[in-house]
Structures are given as C-alpha cells and as structure tokens.
Design a protein around this motif. Structure first.
Motif, short mmCIF file in Angstrom:
data_model
loop_
_atom_site.label_atom_id
_atom_site.label_comp_id
_atom_site.label_asym_id
_atom_site.label_seq_id
_atom_site.Cartn_x
_atom_site.Cartn_y
_atom_site.Cartn_z
N ILE A 49 10.06 85.37 33.98
CA ILE A 49 8.68 84.94 33.84
C ILE A 49 8.26 84.26 35.13
O ILE A 49 8.99 83.44 35.69
N THR A 50 7.09 84.62 35.61
CA THR A 50 6.62 84.05 36.86
C THR A 50 5.87 82.75 36.59
O THR A 50 5.08 82.65 35.66
N LEU A 51 6.13 81.79 37.41
CA LEU A 51 5.46 80.50 37.37
C LEU A 51 4.94 80.19 38.76
O LEU A 51 5.43 80.73 39.76
N PRO A 52 3.94 79.32 38.87
CA PRO A 52 3.47 78.93 40.20
C PRO A 52 4.58 78.24 40.98
O PRO A 52 5.50 77.66 40.41
N ASP A 53 4.49 78.32 42.30
CA ASP A 53 5.50 77.70 43.15
C ASP A 53 5.53 76.18 42.98
O ASP A 53 6.59 75.57 43.02
N GLN A 54 4.36 75.60 42.83
CA GLN A 54 4.27 74.15 42.67
C GLN A 54 3.33 73.82 41.53
O GLN A 54 2.38 74.55 41.26
N ILE A 55 3.60 72.70 40.87
CA ILE A 55 2.74 72.21 39.79
C ILE A 55 2.25 70.83 40.23
O ILE A 55 3.05 69.95 40.56
N ALA A 56 0.94 70.66 40.24
CA ALA A 56 0.35 69.38 40.64
C ALA A 56 0.23 68.48 39.42
O ALA A 56 -0.63 68.69 38.57
N LEU A 57 1.12 67.50 39.34
CA LEU A 57 1.05 66.52 38.26
C LEU A 57 0.07 65.42 38.63
O LEU A 57 -0.10 65.10 39.82
N PRO A 58 -0.60 64.82 37.65
CA PRO A 58 -1.49 63.69 37.96
C PRO A 58 -0.72 62.54 38.61
O PRO A 58 0.51 62.44 38.47
N ALA A 59 -1.44 61.69 39.29
CA ALA A 59 -0.81 60.57 39.99
C ALA A 59 -0.04 59.69 39.01
O ALA A 59 -0.54 59.35 37.95
N GLY A 60 1.18 59.37 39.36
CA GLY A 60 2.01 58.49 38.55
C GLY A 60 2.76 59.19 37.43
O GLY A 60 3.54 58.56 36.73
N ALA A 61 2.52 60.47 37.23
CA ALA A 61 3.20 61.20 36.15
C ALA A 61 4.55 61.72 36.64
O ALA A 61 4.68 62.20 37.76
N GLU A 62 5.54 61.58 35.79
CA GLU A 62 6.89 62.08 36.11
C GLU A 62 7.32 63.02 34.99
O GLU A 62 7.24 62.67 33.81
N ALA A 63 7.76 64.22 35.35
CA ALA A 63 8.12 65.23 34.36
C ALA A 63 9.39 64.83 33.61
O ALA A 63 10.35 64.35 34.18
N GLN A 64 9.35 65.04 32.30
CA GLN A 64 10.49 64.75 31.45
C GLN A 64 11.01 66.01 30.77
O GLN A 64 12.21 66.17 30.61
N ALA A 65 10.11 66.92 30.38
CA ALA A 65 10.50 68.16 29.70
C ALA A 65 9.50 69.25 30.05
O ALA A 65 8.41 69.00 30.55
N PHE A 66 9.90 70.49 29.75
CA PHE A 66 9.10 71.66 30.07
C PHE A 66 9.20 72.65 28.92
O PHE A 66 10.27 72.82 28.33
N THR A 67 8.09 73.29 28.59
CA THR A 67 8.09 74.36 27.59
C THR A 67 7.03 75.37 27.99
O THR A 67 6.20 75.09 28.85
N GLN A 68 7.08 76.55 27.35
CA GLN A 68 6.13 77.59 27.76
C GLN A 68 5.73 78.45 26.58
O GLN A 68 6.44 78.56 25.60
N GLY A 69 4.56 79.05 26.72
CA GLY A 69 4.04 79.99 25.75
C GLY A 69 3.73 81.30 26.45
O GLY A 69 4.18 81.54 27.57
#
Length: 99
Positions: A49-69
């Motif tokens: 599955i193709t995803l964008p090279d980078q994901i722009a998270l809002p300021a101060g947000a830190e990723a904890q988990a990922f899921t997809q549809g």
C-alpha cells in the motif's frame, strides 16, 4: 499382481492396499505443501500500500499508533487525538478528540 516383499514372498492384498494408501497420502501432502508455498509467494509479492513520504502532524503532536482504511489512514497521538488523513493526497481530513 502382488509385489514381493523383502524375503521374496508376495504381500497380502491388505498390505498392498495400505502401501498404496500411504503413497497416495504422501503425494497429497507434498502437493498441498507446494500449493501452500505458491499461495504465500503470490500473497507476499503483491504491491504494498502506498503512503505519502511524509505526514505533517500538528505542532506538539507525537505519533503513538497508526491504522489504515481503504482510502484513508489515521495516526493516534499521545495527546489523545486521532488524525485522519486522505491516502491519495496526504491531507488532513478529520481530527477526533478522544475523551
């Protein structure tokens, strides 16, 4: 026709049947194993599955988990938000706050 045993005597019909049954089982098991290997090779060679090279998270947000549809993906952040992005463009679609 009876197949001779090691000592030269013909095998009884019941043992001949058992010998054929065991040989048939071995052939079926080998064929099943080859089908299983082929299914794994076909499944693992599918395009990822193709995803964008980078994901722009809002300021101060830190990723904890990922899921997809099918046409979206979501990032769960450590500050209890779910950020839903469009798969094709990578643009933020929706933000859900978890209470």
């Amino acid at each position: 026709m009876d197949t001779p045993s090691e000592d030269g005597e013909p095998l009884p019909p019941q043992l001949m049947f058992l010998k054929r049954l065991v040989t048939g089982l071995a052939v079926v098991m080998i064929a099943g194993f080859l089908v299983l290997i082929a299914a794994l090779v076909i499944r693992l060679n599918r395009p990822l599955i193709t995803l964008p090279d980078q994901i722009a998270l809002p300021a101060g947000a830190e990723a904890q988990a990922f899921t997809q549809g099918a046409d979206w993906f979501a990032v769960v952040t450590t500050d209890d938000r779910i950020l839903i992005y469009d798969r094709a463009s990578g643009a933020l679609r929706q933000t859900v706050t978890v209470d």
